[in-house]
Scaffold this active site. Structure first.
Site, mmCIF file in Angstrom:
data_model
loop_
_atom_site.group_PDB
_atom_site.id
_atom_site.type_symbol
_atom_site.label_atom_id
_atom_site.label_comp_id
_atom_site.label_asym_id
_atom_site.label_seq_id
_atom_site.Cartn_x
_atom_site.Cartn_y
_atom_site.Cartn_z
ATOM 1 N N ALA A 134 -39.280 -10.860 30.506
ATOM 2 C CA ALA A 134 -40.738 -10.983 30.558
ATOM 3 C C ALA A 134 -41.353 -9.689 30.057
ATOM 4 O O ALA A 134 -40.819 -8.596 30.290
ATOM 5 C CB ALA A 134 -41.197 -11.272 31.980
ATOM 6 N N ALA A 156 -41.816 -4.388 30.724
ATOM 7 C CA ALA A 156 -40.881 -5.500 30.563
ATOM 8 C C ALA A 156 -39.889 -5.524 31.719
ATOM 9 O O ALA A 156 -39.656 -4.514 32.390
ATOM 10 C CB ALA A 156 -40.143 -5.389 29.233
ATOM 11 N N ASP A 157 -39.297 -6.685 31.918
ATOM 12 C CA ASP A 157 -38.247 -6.819 32.926
ATOM 13 C C ASP A 157 -37.300 -7.931 32.496
ATOM 14 O O ASP A 157 -37.745 -8.991 32.032
ATOM 15 C CB ASP A 157 -38.835 -7.148 34.303
ATOM 16 C CG ASP A 157 -37.773 -7.101 35.390
ATOM 17 O OD1 ASP A 157 -37.318 -5.992 35.721
ATOM 18 O OD2 ASP A 157 -37.395 -8.165 35.905
ATOM 19 N N THR A 158 -36.005 -7.676 32.620
ATOM 20 C CA THR A 158 -34.993 -8.665 32.258
ATOM 21 C C THR A 158 -34.211 -9.083 33.497
ATOM 22 O O THR A 158 -33.825 -8.244 34.310
ATOM 23 C CB THR A 158 -34.019 -8.096 31.207
ATOM 24 O OG1 THR A 158 -34.750 -7.751 30.025
ATOM 25 C CG2 THR A 158 -32.944 -9.117 30.851
#
Length: 199
Positions: free
Chosen positions: A113, A76-78
């Site tokens: 994401a 995930a990546d924010t």
């Protein structure tokens, strides 16, 4: 239930984020953590959600060839998108102060994401939430940065912390997404991935 459907499968969380790990525990999903250092640079022509989608998939790519038939990798990546620019984690106190001053009295977009990677299938998706801050005084920002030191957080703040309680007037979208993991969308996508039997 998803937890029953997952019997025989192992979930691997490729994130050092304690918040993401807690979300998986809250969902009653067993998992293990595997960490790999990855380059989080991205092509400069990417905008908005394209950026965390790219990074999440690059994090998954680092495990290529290592995922077995009964494993599902979660990356995930924010990122925060504000006035046409990507806002990531702050470099230091001064950078965090400047970011929160810019957010004061305005609305920004928080995008997380997620990539789910099996041996044969990969799914990438994202959720977007709009967050509005009230007017923040320099004293409020300094208090928050000094006492909470949110330097590991995109946008220099955690919505679940003091600054969220006193400074955020409105959110439009998933709260958990702002914390760093869109749990409802993740549950839906993982359920569909398991049901497809093409992991």
């Amino acid at each position: 239930m998803l937890s029953q459907s997952l019997r025989g499968y192992s979930l691997i969380l490729a994130s050092a984020s304690p918040r993401r790990a807690q979300f998986l525990r809250d969902l009653n999903l067993p998992f293990e953590v595997r960490i790999k250092q990855t380059d989080e640079h991205y092509p400069k022509d990417l905008k908005g959600a394209e950026i965390p989608l790219y990074i999440a998939q690059e994090k998954a790519h680092a495990f290529s060839g290592e995922i077995t038939e009964k494993e599902i990798l979660i990356t995930a990546d924010t990122l925060i998108w504000f006035e046409g620019k990507a806002i990531g984690k702050p470099k230091d106190y001064a950078d965090a102060m400047a970011t929160l001053k810019a957010f004061s009295g305005k609305t920004h977009e928080v995008i997380t994401a997620v990539c789910l990677k099996g041996k044969e299938q990969q799914r990438a998706f994202y959720e977007s939430t709009l967050v509005t801050f009230s007017a923040l005084t320099p004293e409020m920002i300094d208090y928050y940065l000094t006492h909470y030191q949110p330097f590991d957080k995109a946008g220099s703040y955690g919505i679940q912390e003091w600054i969220g309680a006193v400074g955020i007037t409105q959110i439009k979208g998933s709260y958990n997404n702002v914390v760093g993991f869109p749990t409802q969308r993740f549950w839906k996508e993982l359920t569909e991935m398991i049901a497809s039997q093409a992991i």
